[in-house]
Enzyme design. Structure first.
Site, short mmCIF file in Angstrom:
data_model
loop_
_atom_site.label_atom_id
_atom_site.label_comp_id
_atom_site.label_asym_id
_atom_site.label_seq_id
_atom_site.Cartn_x
_atom_site.Cartn_y
_atom_site.Cartn_z
N ASP A 48 75.30 -4.25 34.98
CA ASP A 48 74.79 -4.82 36.22
C ASP A 48 75.48 -6.15 36.47
O ASP A 48 76.10 -6.74 35.58
CB ASP A 48 73.27 -5.01 36.14
CG ASP A 48 72.62 -5.17 37.51
OD1 ASP A 48 73.33 -5.14 38.53
OD2 ASP A 48 71.38 -5.32 37.55
N LYS A 49 75.36 -6.62 37.70
CA LYS A 49 75.89 -7.91 38.13
C LYS A 49 74.82 -8.62 38.92
O LYS A 49 74.03 -7.99 39.64
CB LYS A 49 77.15 -7.70 38.97
CG LYS A 49 77.60 -8.91 39.79
CD LYS A 49 77.08 -8.81 41.22
CE LYS A 49 77.33 -10.10 41.99
NZ LYS A 49 76.61 -10.11 43.29
N HIS A 50 74.78 -9.94 38.80
CA HIS A 50 73.83 -10.72 39.58
C HIS A 50 74.52 -12.00 40.05
O HIS A 50 75.42 -12.50 39.39
CB HIS A 50 72.59 -11.08 38.75
CG HIS A 50 71.46 -11.62 39.58
ND1 HIS A 50 70.55 -10.81 40.19
CD2 HIS A 50 71.11 -12.88 39.91
CE1 HIS A 50 69.67 -11.55 40.85
NE2 HIS A 50 70.01 -12.81 40.71
N SER A 51 74.10 -12.51 41.19
CA SER A 51 74.63 -13.76 41.73
C SER A 51 73.51 -14.76 41.92
O SER A 51 72.38 -14.39 42.26
CB SER A 51 75.33 -13.50 43.07
OG SER A 51 75.65 -14.71 43.72
N LYS A 90 64.69 -9.53 35.18
CA LYS A 90 64.99 -8.27 35.88
C LYS A 90 66.00 -7.45 35.10
O LYS A 90 66.06 -6.23 35.25
CB LYS A 90 65.50 -8.57 37.29
CG LYS A 90 64.46 -9.18 38.21
CD LYS A 90 64.93 -9.24 39.66
CE LYS A 90 65.97 -10.30 39.92
NZ LYS A 90 65.40 -11.66 39.97
N LYS A 91 66.82 -8.12 34.29
CA LYS A 91 67.86 -7.42 33.55
C LYS A 91 67.37 -6.90 32.20
O LYS A 91 67.85 -5.89 31.72
CB LYS A 91 69.07 -8.34 33.35
CG LYS A 91 69.60 -8.94 34.66
CD LYS A 91 69.81 -7.90 35.75
CE LYS A 91 70.16 -8.50 37.08
NZ LYS A 91 70.21 -7.51 38.17
N SER A 137 64.22 -15.80 36.08
CA SER A 137 64.17 -14.87 37.20
C SER A 137 65.28 -13.83 37.09
O SER A 137 65.05 -12.63 37.24
CB SER A 137 64.29 -15.63 38.53
OG SER A 137 64.34 -14.74 39.62
N ARG A 175 58.91 -19.84 44.87
CA ARG A 175 60.04 -20.78 44.71
C ARG A 175 60.70 -21.06 46.05
O ARG A 175 61.13 -22.18 46.32
CB ARG A 175 61.07 -20.21 43.74
CG ARG A 175 60.68 -20.27 42.27
CD ARG A 175 61.64 -19.46 41.42
NE ARG A 175 63.01 -19.92 41.59
CZ ARG A 175 64.08 -19.12 41.46
NH1 ARG A 175 63.93 -17.84 41.19
NH2 ARG A 175 65.29 -19.62 41.60
#
Length: 481
Positions: free
Chosen positions: A110-113, A217-218, A213, A198
């Site tokens: 997965d990828k997150h920004s 989720k990961k 946060s 937030r």
């Protein structure tokens, strides 16, 4: 009993069963002020304290004012590595944990920004990774602060359903190889609540809250590899690169503490990523990138982040080889076809998905929500485009309805802006440089001034804009690719 070859459904972890979930004993409402005061005064919260707070959030016994007060205390006093890991774990265990077939173990990535202006990378990267043999269970968020959310962008496509149960996610991964979903009631409910608070309590830029946060989720996804795009610059949560590096190291460190193989890329967010900003407009630009074209900075970031993930998960011998594989998936149309499959699998009418993915840019615009009016701004002088400041652009678009001022507020999906120039190019006075898409009345004088000030011109010779990709921080066990 499942048919031979059919993966078993994910196994939920119930609260209090010893394998995760919320603790059996919940703190009373009277205990929360004690925890808030302890953190407010610079004290350290124990693992049980943190579990108790998260339990109260999810159970509903914590008042909104108490949640906001705790988040502000954390924002002002910070958390150490152990506290941040405990917060991440408590949030991850607030709902079901996803259990995938053993055969998928090395495929799950997965990828997150951390959020950027014009950042539509996830829409492109998820299907490209799926083409390369990965399973991508991407749990994303909505708009936070002045940045747009991946879920909001996808919901600008009529019919797209971001709420999928764990069982539905497994079917999506089996059939398509990727899905992009939100925090449902089953998955990480604590983060869904805290994320919204937030956004409206000025605690978006808290390092431990961002870390928890993202990683909560990961953790539930059971990943073999994760890459996090940590933005720095004028429009990022952390303008200073050193502060962004601190967050990146925290993400990699907490990830390792939780058994996640995490790499963090530091990428510049002074200029918008790509040329389009705004939900529908960003979907259009994502499709251009899936066509094998689109802005060079967007393609560069997609291929580099994907290359790191393919290397970390063992799908490529090096990050450079992984980058080349992602580029091929974009150029040969296979990533676009996989994106179309994901749209249909997540609720979009098949005819609409086909038309959207195979149509021209003009045809695509007619299929998506668009603003009623357009207004162009013109260059005030001759010069070279030194930069287009992303933050004032995003703030004006927020005022025009592209963002939220409070949780749950509706947004205008068609509001946005198209950059008509590239950083580094020569520009003549009077040339259109920005096209604003808006639903309401014309831009106000103050909005127009703010947008014009975002265009920074210089007298130097034209130049090629540098890649936004600045630095890569790897997990302790990984050598440089």
């Amino acid at each position: 009993m499942a048919a031979p070859g059919t993966p078993a459904p994910p196994t939920p972890i119930a609260p209090g069963d010893g394998r995760g979930g919320l603790p059996d004993s919940m703190p009373g409402a009277k205990q929360l002020p004690v925890l808030i005061r302890r953190k407010r005064d610079g004290g350290r919260l124990s693992e049980e304290d943190i579990k108790g707070f998260i339990s109260a959030v999810v159970e509903g016994s914590a008042q909104g004012t108490q949640i906001g007060a705790m988040l502000m205390a954390i924002r002002l006093q910070g958390m150490d590595l152990e506290e941040t890991s405990a917060l991440t774990q408590a949030m991850a265990r607030s709902g079901e944990q996803l259990q995938w077939p053993e055969a998928w173990h090395q495929q799950l990535v997965d990828k997150h920004s951390t959020g950027g202006v014009g950042d539509k990378v996830s829409l492109i990267l998820a299907p490209a990774l799926a083409v390369c043999g990965c399973k991508v269970p991407m749990i994303s968020g909505r708009g936070l602060g002045h940045t747009g959310g991946t879920l909001d962008k996808l919901e600008s496509i009529p019919g797209f359903n971001v709420i999928q149960s764990p069982q539905q996610m497994q079917v999506l991964l089996e059939q398509v190889g990727c899905c992009i979903v939100g925090q449902s009631k089953e998955l990480v409910p604590a983060d869904g609540i805290l994320y919204a608070v937030r956004d409206v309590t000025a605690t978006v830029d808290s390092l431990p809250l961002i870390t928890a946060s993202i990683l909560s989720k990961k953790v539930v996804e059971g990943l073999s590899a994760l890459v996090i795009d940590v933005k720095f610059g004028g429009a990022a949560v952390f303008p200073d690169q050193e502060k962004a590096r601190e967050l990146a190291r925290a993400l990699v460190g907490v990830g390792a503490d939780l058994g996640l193989r995490v790499a963090a890329a530091l990428t510049a967010m002074d200029n918008p990523l790509g040329r389009n900003v705004g939900h529908t407009l960003e979907v259009e630009e994502a499709l251009l990138c899936l066509d094998g074209t689109g802005p060079p900075d967007l393609r560069d970031l997609v291929t580099r982040l994907g290359g790191v993930l393919l290397w970390l998960s063992g799908h490529a011998g090096s990050s450079a080889q992984g980058t080349a594989r992602i580029a091929t998936a974009l150029d040969d149309g296979s990533a676009r076809r996989r994106f179309e499959q994901m749209l249909v699998a997540q609720g979009v009418d098949s005819n609409l998905a086909r038309s959207l993915c195979s149509g021209t840019p003009a045809q695509r615009r007619q299929l998506l929500p668009h603003a009623r009016e357009q207004e162009e701004l013109h260059a005030p002088a001759d010069g070279t485009v030194e930069s287009v400041q992303a933050l004032p652009l995003a703030l004006v678009l927020h005022e025009l309805g592209a963002g939220r001022s409070r949780a749950g507020e509706p947004i205008r999906l068609g509001v946005g802006a198209e950059l008509l120039v590239d950083v580094g190019q020569s520009l003549s006075r009077g040339t259109p440089w920005l096209r604003v898409h808006l639903d309401g009345p014309a831009l106000s004088d103050s909005q127009r001034r703010a947008l014009q000030a975002a265009l920074v011109l210089s007298d130097r010779a034209p130049f090629t804009a540098p890649s936004p990709f600045a630095e890569l921080i790897l997990p302790p066990t990984a050598a440089q690719p």
